[in-house]
Design a protein around this motif. Structure first.
Motif, PDB file in Angstrom:
ATOM      1  N   ALA A 183       0.859  -1.178  -0.049  1.00  0.00           N
ATOM      2  CA  ALA A 183      -0.043   0.011   0.069  1.00  0.00           C
ATOM      3  C   ALA A 183       0.838   1.109   0.132  1.00  0.00           C
ATOM      4  O   ALA A 183       0.539   2.186  -0.671  1.00  0.00           O
ATOM      5  N   VAL A 364       0.982  -0.880  -5.120  1.00  0.00           N
ATOM      6  CA  VAL A 364      -0.593  -0.510  -5.972  1.00  0.00           C
ATOM      7  C   VAL A 364      -0.299   0.320  -6.924  1.00  0.00           C
ATOM      8  O   VAL A 364      -0.713   1.346  -7.291  1.00  0.00           O
ATOM      9  N   TYR A 429      -6.198   4.627  -9.927  1.00  0.00           N
ATOM     10  CA  TYR A 429      -6.392   3.110  -9.588  1.00  0.00           C
ATOM     11  C   TYR A 429      -7.466   2.655 -10.239  1.00  0.00           C
ATOM     12  O   TYR A 429      -8.404   3.170 -10.819  1.00  0.00           O
ATOM     13  N   THR A 433      -9.430  -0.811  -5.547  1.00  0.00           N
ATOM     14  CA  THR A 433      -8.024  -0.474  -5.359  1.00  0.00           C
ATOM     15  C   THR A 433      -8.482   0.612  -4.220  1.00  0.00           C
ATOM     16  O   THR A 433      -7.716   0.689  -2.928  1.00  0.00           O
TER      17      THR A 433
END
Length: 462
Positions: A183, A364, A429, A433
């Motif tokens: 993350a 991510v 994203y 997400t």
């Protein structure tokens, strides 16, 4: 939760590094960065000398419920601080190379150029970007599309461990598999202040590369040739093109003055003979204003892009595209090309290759199916153009590219932070997400202490 620079924060703890309040000698220098269009306006600056200073500064901000921001070089400044605490990490410059393991430990103030030099002494290279004056940590937390990205992938995909101070003031060591590890990589500074990273190095000592620059009459032909050529380029080639017009003023060299040019940048991890063969089709377009393609030590790769090394004002938008067709190029030049009322620098970078495949870090970094990223940069004040006109033009560019757009890169959004919103961050994203990150934010930073960024708001359904 807000604060402002007119309120002097009290009961400041003792730090090893310097502390600055607004009006103090050195304050303006400490908050300034490479981005000259926007400047942080904190109520307190902590010039962190070590990770303990960072931990203390975050704990101080949390105890007073004021926001905490971080800056090393200020290249990618997205949202300027208004009040609260700014942690300056420029003094954290430690580098440790583990040559047998092909890794480096870099502290939060290390510049790309310093890491390149340190790694080169061992026949190795980092997955750095185009400008050696960019901070390694900030670049990596934004993803990190490097000079050899198509061969090796995002820099964030090659992080081994993270040292970070989270919103509770704890100094934590994260490794792959930890809840926050992936993350943190790709979300900027949303989950804390990273004080050090352990990153992979690659066994690269020389690169074939440089620039091919074509003058106005050949721009269209060169662009179409590059578009077709890049589709068949091997992954060992990472390439981009910058399109820009030069004003007709005496300080600009004669070959460029008043001209609109296309500058193609090539980085190939391979022998010069093969590099020469690969670029032959581009050279066949016609005469070049500049052609400096050559085999070079990795320590000279900053010359491939020749990024400006002096602070200047800029703001930027971008679009991640699934394909680059002739129609895309026509639309792009029609909105941001030489006829645009707002001067625009257009940068098109080829993606694909290893960028498509997630690495073990589980960063991510979404929209990996994108084949190109188109960036459009403008300078507020240039030619009397104000921020509103730039914002409108950049919005028109995004609208015109919408049929081919998968999303955008948060790491390539510079400035204009007062207009940042949740929709803008979500577009960085894929569906789901952002909500997953927002749920983690609710756990690890429920008061949104770290919010001067492309912010992920706390809450499972933020």
């Amino acid at each position: 939760m807000g604060n402002n620079t007119n309120q002097r924060l009290q009961d400041v703890p003792t730090f090893t590094g310097p502390v600055f309040h607004p009006g103090d000698d050195g304050f303006d220098e400490e908050v300034s960065g490479f981005q000259a269009a926007y400047t942080h306006r904190p109520a307190l600056v902590v010039g962190a000398a070590d990770a303990e200073d960072v931990r203390t500064a975050v704990g101080y901000g949390a105890a007073r419920d004021v926001p905490v921001a971080v800056q090393a070089t200020g290249h990618g400044l997205s949202v300027a601080t208004d009040g609260g605490v700014l942690i300056s990490t420029r003094r954290l410059t430690g580098i440790r190379i583990d040559a047998p393991a092909r890794t480096a430990r870099v502290e939060a103030g290390v510049l790309g150029g310093a890491l390149i030099e340190a790694a080169a002494a061992h026949g190795l290279a980092p997955l750095n970007g185009s400008a050696p004056s960019v901070g390694v940590v900030g670049y990596t937390l934004g993803g990190g599309i490097g000079l050899l990205a198509r061969q090796f992938g995002y820099a964030a995909d090659h992080v081994r461990s993270i040292e970070i101070v989270t919103a509770d003031g704890s100094l934590r060591h994260l490794e792959p598999g930890d809840e926050l590890f992936g993350a943190v990589l790709g979300s900027g500074g949303n989950f804390g202040v990273v004080t050090a990273l352990d990153v992979d190095l690659v066994p690269v000592e020389t690169v074939y590369g440089g620039q091919l620059v074509f003058d106005t009459p050949l721009v269209d032909t060169a662009l179409e040739t590059w578009r077709r050529w890049s589709a068949d380029a091997p992954d060992e080639v990472t390439t981009s093109v910058t399109l820009m017009g030069y004003p007709d003023i005496p300080v600009i060299p004669a070959p460029l003055r008043g001209h609109y040019v296309a500058s193609f940048r090539i980085a190939y991890n391979g022998p010069q003979e093969e590099g020469e063969r690969l670029v032959a089709a581009l050279r066949d377009v016609g005469p070049r204003i500049k052609d400096d393609l050559r085999s070079m030590p990795y320590t000279e790769t900053h010359t491939i892009h020749s990024e400006p090394d002096s602070p200047h004002p800029y703001t930027a938008t971008n679009a991640l595209l699934g394909e680059l067709t002739p129609q895309v190029l026509r639309v792009l030049l029609g909105t941001a090309g030489p006829g645009s009322p707002v001067p625009c620098l257009v940068d098109i970078r080829q993606l694909g290759g290893a960028l498509r495949t997630p690495g073990p870090s589980d960063a991510v970094l979404d929209h990996r199916k994108a084949e190109f990223v188109v960036r459009v940069l403008s300078s507020p004040g240039l030619g009397g153009i104000g921020p509103d006109a730039i914002r409108e033009r950049h919005a028109l560019v995004r609208e015109s590219l919408a049929p081919w757009t998968l999303g955008h890169s948060l790491g390539f959004l510079y400035g204009d932070g007062e207009h940042a919103d949740e929709a803008q961050t979500r577009a960085g994203y894929e569906p789901g997400t952002y909500d997953r990150l927002a749920a983690l934010k609710q756990v690890h930073d429920p008061r949104n202490l770290f919010r001067f960024n492309r912010n992920i708001r706390p809450g499972a359904n933020a």
